[in-house]
Scaffold this motif. Sequence first.
Motif, PDB file in Angstrom:
ATOM      1  N   LEU A  36       9.830  -6.734  -8.398  1.00 20.48           N
ATOM      2  CA  LEU A  36       9.519  -6.602  -6.967  1.00 20.48           C
ATOM      3  C   LEU A  36      10.417  -7.519  -6.131  1.00 20.48           C
ATOM      4  CD1 LEU A  36       5.614  -6.226  -6.729  1.00 20.48           C
ATOM      5  CD2 LEU A  36       7.357  -4.480  -6.355  1.00 20.48           C
ATOM      6  N   LEU A  37      11.136  -8.424  -6.797  1.00 23.93           N
ATOM      7  CA  LEU A  37      12.185  -9.243  -6.165  1.00 23.93           C
ATOM      8  C   LEU A  37      11.663 -10.280  -5.178  1.00 23.93           C
ATOM      9  CD1 LEU A  37      14.873  -6.447  -5.494  1.00 23.93           C
ATOM     10  CD2 LEU A  37      14.734  -8.000  -7.454  1.00 23.93           C
ATOM     11  N   GLY A  38      10.379 -10.610  -5.264  1.00 23.81           N
ATOM     12  CA  GLY A  38       9.817 -11.622  -4.377  1.00 23.81           C
ATOM     13  C   GLY A  38       9.844 -13.005  -4.999  1.00 23.81           C
ATOM     14  N   PRO A  39       9.257 -13.985  -4.302  1.00 25.02           N
ATOM     15  CA  PRO A  39       9.220 -15.358  -4.828  1.00 25.02           C
ATOM     16  C   PRO A  39       8.163 -15.522  -5.920  1.00 25.02           C
ATOM     17  CG  PRO A  39       8.950 -15.309  -2.410  1.00 25.02           C
ATOM     18  CD  PRO A  39       8.774 -13.903  -2.914  1.00 25.02           C
ATOM     19  N   GLN A  40       8.343 -16.521  -6.772  1.00 22.80           N
ATOM     20  CA  GLN A  40       7.302 -16.893  -7.724  1.00 22.80           C
ATOM     21  C   GLN A  40       6.079 -17.372  -6.933  1.00 22.80           C
ATOM     22  OE1 GLN A  40       9.168 -19.803 -10.258  1.00 22.80           O
ATOM     23  NE2 GLN A  40      10.148 -18.255 -11.533  1.00 22.80           N
ATOM     24  N   GLY A  41       4.911 -17.211  -7.536  1.00 22.28           N
ATOM     25  CA  GLY A  41       3.689 -17.618  -6.831  1.00 22.28           C
ATOM     26  C   GLY A  41       3.128 -16.525  -5.938  1.00 22.28           C
ATOM     27  N   THR A  42       3.727 -15.326  -6.033  1.00 27.45           N
ATOM     28  CA  THR A  42       3.165 -14.184  -5.303  1.00 27.45           C
ATOM     29  C   THR A  42       2.786 -13.097  -6.305  1.00 27.45           C
ATOM     30  OG1 THR A  42       5.299 -13.060  -4.991  1.00 27.45           O
ATOM     31  CG2 THR A  42       4.609 -14.614  -3.272  1.00 27.45           C
ATOM     32  N   GLY A  43       1.735 -12.411  -6.003  1.00 29.65           N
ATOM     33  CA  GLY A  43       1.283 -11.309  -6.845  1.00 29.65           C
ATOM     34  C   GLY A  43       0.044 -10.732  -6.206  1.00 29.65           C
ATOM     35  N   GLY A  44      -0.585  -9.830  -6.923  1.00 29.70           N
ATOM     36  CA  GLY A  44      -1.798  -9.265  -6.333  1.00 29.70           C
ATOM     37  C   GLY A  44      -2.371  -8.162  -7.165  1.00 29.70           C
ATOM     38  N   LEU A  45      -3.372  -7.524  -6.613  1.00 25.75           N
ATOM     39  CA  LEU A  45      -3.954  -6.385  -7.293  1.00 25.75           C
ATOM     40  C   LEU A  45      -4.416  -5.339  -6.287  1.00 25.75           C
ATOM     41  CD1 LEU A  45      -7.402  -7.468  -8.891  1.00 25.75           C
ATOM     42  CD2 LEU A  45      -6.196  -8.803  -7.208  1.00 25.75           C
ATOM     43  N   TYR A  46      -4.196  -4.101  -6.683  1.00 32.60           N
ATOM     44  CA  TYR A  46      -4.772  -2.976  -5.954  1.00 32.60           C
ATOM     45  C   TYR A  46      -6.123  -2.708  -6.583  1.00 32.60           C
ATOM     46  CZ  TYR A  46      -6.144   1.907  -5.637  1.00 32.60           C
ATOM     47  OH  TYR A  46      -6.881   3.045  -5.501  1.00 32.60           O
ATOM     48  N   VAL A  47      -7.137  -2.546  -5.758  1.00 27.01           N
ATOM     49  CA  VAL A  47      -8.467  -2.182  -6.245  1.00 27.01           C
ATOM     50  C   VAL A  47      -8.898  -0.903  -5.540  1.00 27.01           C
ATOM     51  CG1 VAL A  47     -10.873  -2.895  -6.491  1.00 27.01           C
ATOM     52  CG2 VAL A  47      -9.056  -4.605  -6.603  1.00 27.01           C
ATOM     53  N   ALA A  80       0.851  -1.201   0.000  1.00 29.98           N
ATOM     54  CA  ALA A  80       0.000   0.000   0.000  1.00 29.98           C
ATOM     55  C   ALA A  80       0.883   1.246   0.000  1.00 29.98           C
ATOM     56  CB  ALA A  80      -0.919  -0.009   1.217  1.00 29.98           C
ATOM     57  N   GLU A  81       1.973   1.180   0.732  1.00 34.77           N
ATOM     58  CA  GLU A  81       2.911   2.320   0.750  1.00 34.77           C
ATOM     59  C   GLU A  81       3.585   2.470  -0.620  1.00 34.77           C
ATOM     60  OE1 GLU A  81       5.860   2.032   3.855  1.00 34.77           O
ATOM     61  OE2 GLU A  81       7.095   3.621   2.951  1.00 34.77           O
ATOM     62  N   LEU A  82       4.021   1.344  -1.179  1.00 32.83           N
ATOM     63  CA  LEU A  82       4.724   1.385  -2.471  1.00 32.83           C
ATOM     64  C   LEU A  82       3.841   1.962  -3.577  1.00 32.83           C
ATOM     65  CD1 LEU A  82       7.398   0.421  -3.900  1.00 32.83           C
ATOM     66  CD2 LEU A  82       6.145  -1.646  -4.519  1.00 32.83           C
ATOM     67  N   PHE A  83       2.555   1.601  -3.561  1.00 35.71           N
ATOM     68  CA  PHE A  83       1.658   2.025  -4.643  1.00 35.71           C
ATOM     69  C   PHE A  83       0.766   3.215  -4.255  1.00 35.71           C
ATOM     70  CE2 PHE A  83       1.933  -2.697  -5.816  1.00 35.71           C
ATOM     71  CZ  PHE A  83       2.948  -2.471  -6.721  1.00 35.71           C
TER      72      PHE A  83
END
Lengths: 78, 376
Positions: free
Chosen positions: B200-211, B54-57
């Motif tokens: 974003l340098l995280g692991p595979q299998g992570t993601g998301g969406l801002y709504v 939330a801070e990043l976006f």
Amino acid sequence: MRKKELSLIITFPSTADALAMERICARFQAPGRLIPVPTSITASCGLAWRSAPSDQEALETLISTEKLTIQGIYECMV
Amino acid sequence: MIYFDNAATTQQKPRAVLDAVLEAMTHMGNAGRGAHTASLDAARSIYDARTLLAELFHSESPSCIAFTSNATESLNTALKGLLRPGDHAITTVLEHNSVLRPLYELREAGTELTILPCDDKGCLLYDALSDAVRPNTRLIVCTGASNVTGNCTDLARIGAFAREHGLLFVVDAAQLAGIFPVDVQRLHIDVLCFTGHKALLGPQGTGGLYVREGLSIRPLKSGGSGIDSQNTHHPDRMPTALEAGTLNGHGIAGLAAAVRFLLEEGLDAIRARELQLAQEFYLGVRDIPGVTVYGDFSTLARCPIVSFNIGEWDSGSVSDELLTQYGISARSGIHCAPLMHQSLGTLKQGAVRFSFSQFNTHEEVQTGIRAVRELA
């Protein structure tokens, strides 16, 4: 069995809201902790904030000033 | 091995990301499914990740961030959850198949679709936007940066246009997130879809969406939520509305560590280093006889991607030579972006894509330049 105590119970519409409450309370050193919602209360989220009834005013002020989202505030034997 | 395929997945992650995943796997329970220590640990860790994203976006609140397994799932959620038969959607030729294929699927079910063209450098022709709008247009969906040329789209311009015309604005930030700061509120973005495993340098299998707060999306999935369990419908409150089933808590702990790293290091500093490496490579290969480089390099509004070809040589074959002779891992083919390659005239040949990360070195780039020179 532990003797039940009259407690202040705050419920939330989602887990994220409950976690927001915990984070803000930690920051302001407000009393209480997360517990499973007592079955006597109907709530959306399975987590509730439990504190002493005497903390109600202070917690309500915190909820208001920090714009926390809650579902309900109850007093019940826990 | 020299790894130049960071636009696909960043291979090298900050040590803190690995440590966070391992730590999570040693103590975490199931988030939001209980009030015991292990469950709360998981819930806190996931909430921490929401807060950081939330801070990043620049999201209104952490509850606007829902987790998915990758940008593809986020885009499917957004597009299939917002568009109905009879609606009209606008997209671009720059898009990845994670945008195009859900749209094609929706078109078969009755959604109308307009695809905006680009110029010969792969840059979007913005003037085509006005003519594309119809009375039933519901949304514009576009990438923040092409995964082929690296060029950014002007999100501020499209966001302002969308707001002016009362359209929703959905952004595929798969390439952009972690490289450029994204302020969803300033850019009038309604839905931002991101993946954790690239910049974003995280692991595979992570993601998301801002709504955006107040916008409701019909979920792709329903099921366990940990809240409102007697309701026969999945809860409609964000983020739970889009998070049926157990989340990838272990991966999300790693993503949180990664975002914390990015916020501490600063995207501007990281991007400056990455663009310097990309520019060094571009300047080193652009004048080699037979080499064609794609995209617009006259701007800094670009991700650290350089796609090129050597003569008529099949891009897969070049990529294989790079690997076997120089130990360079690069991506060939059409990068799941068929319309972009069609526009660039490279649909058959594909292109060789070098994509850089902050962890690449000047020496690696020099090896890359030498390899292209010798192969050409």
